[in-house]
Write an enzyme that holds these catalytic residues in place. Structure first.
Site, mmCIF file in Angstrom:
data_model
loop_
_atom_site.group_PDB
_atom_site.id
_atom_site.type_symbol
_atom_site.label_atom_id
_atom_site.label_comp_id
_atom_site.label_asym_id
_atom_site.label_seq_id
_atom_site.Cartn_x
_atom_site.Cartn_y
_atom_site.Cartn_z
ATOM 1 N N SER A 176 0.861 -1.176 0.000
ATOM 2 C CA SER A 176 0.000 0.000 0.000
ATOM 3 C C SER A 176 0.895 1.223 0.000
ATOM 4 O O SER A 176 2.050 1.157 0.449
ATOM 5 C CB SER A 176 -0.883 0.015 1.256
ATOM 6 O OG SER A 176 -1.505 1.269 1.440
ATOM 7 N N TYR A 189 -2.620 -0.891 10.394
ATOM 8 C CA TYR A 189 -2.653 -1.272 8.978
ATOM 9 C C TYR A 189 -1.377 -0.829 8.272
ATOM 10 O O TYR A 189 -0.699 -1.631 7.626
ATOM 11 C CB TYR A 189 -3.873 -0.653 8.302
ATOM 12 C CG TYR A 189 -3.932 -0.943 6.821
ATOM 13 C CD1 TYR A 189 -4.342 -2.195 6.358
ATOM 14 C CD2 TYR A 189 -3.557 0.015 5.877
ATOM 15 C CE1 TYR A 189 -4.380 -2.482 5.001
ATOM 16 C CE2 TYR A 189 -3.584 -0.260 4.523
ATOM 17 C CZ TYR A 189 -4.001 -1.508 4.088
ATOM 18 O OH TYR A 189 -4.029 -1.788 2.748
#
Length: 238
Positions: free
Chosen positions: A100, A113
């Site tokens: 990401s 995350y």
């Protein structure tokens, strides 16, 4: 996938074999990898399983934390480890890990995350050097916000009132700007370009966010993001 019996679209495609795989289930990983290797030659292993929650760290339960780490980081490690002997003996192969843009920078309310994605990025870099002696490649693809259901589990955590105004602001700012198809094109390019290149950025804003961080430096980027989210809000400190 975790529940191949529920799939309706992929089952209609030719030359597609669905196998059960929960990346948090070590015994199932071993069985599924063995089955996949027995069915065909494997060229690429794409680690794409993900679970995300957005909220303050203070609001997370231990279960919230463990589930994200178990899926996003340890799941990727486990699946990769299971395939390494096959690629090592073949003297070829590629591991492609979907991370990401959150694995390259920091945002509020994504600490766990983003932490898992930073972990995958660092681990992938180490592994890319380690496995190069066998002709095995490791790459990462870092998408920006994408129109998927990754953060659809946010009801699993209850926001705390101390952070509510800022969380609402951030959630309002996080709007998916890319489609899964756009990310898939970058994944395809990364698997077929035959380049000794570690990182690929995917999506409309991922490369721009990374370039900005590189341009002004990590500390200035951190302060810029703080200003972006917090300057318009009033807080009573202490």
């Amino acid at each position: 996938m975790r529940n191949p019996e529920k799939e309706t679209e992929l089952t209609k495609l030719e030359n597609v074999t669905l196998l059960p795989l929960d990346v948090t289930n070590l015994s199932q990983i071993k069985k599924t990898v063995e089955k996949a290797i027995s069915l065909t030659d494997i060229d690429v292993v794409l680690n794409n399983a993900g679970y995300g929650l957005m909220s303050s760290l203070e609001a997370f339960t231990d279960e919230n934390i463990v589930r994200q780490v178990d899926t996003n980081f340890l799941g990727t490690v486990r699946v990769t480890q299971a395939f390494i002997p096959y690629f090592r003996e073949s003297k070829k192969g590629l591991f492609l890990n979907v991370t990401s843009i959150g694995g390259h920078t920091g945002f509020p309310f994504t600490s766990i995350y983003n932490g898992t994605k930073w972990a995958v990025e660092g681990w992938s870099e180490c592994l890319s050097i380690e496995l190069s002696m066998f002709g095995v490649g490791v790459k990462t693809v870092s998408p920006s916000a994408t129109n998927t259901d990754l953060f659809s589990h946010n009801s699993d955590v209850k926001p705390l009132p101390y952070y509510e105004a800022v969380e609402d602001k951030m959630l309002g700012m996080v709007k998916p700007s890319s489609t899964p198809e756009e990310i898939a094109e970058v994944i395809y390019d990364a698997t077929t370009d035959n380049k000794d290149k570690l990182r690929y950025f995917a999506g409309k804003s991922a490369q721009a966010i990374y370039n900005r961080r590189m341009e002004i430096g990590a500390e200035a980027s951190r302060k810029e993001i703080k200003k972006m989210y917090f300057d318009e809000l009033k807080f009573s400190k202490g």
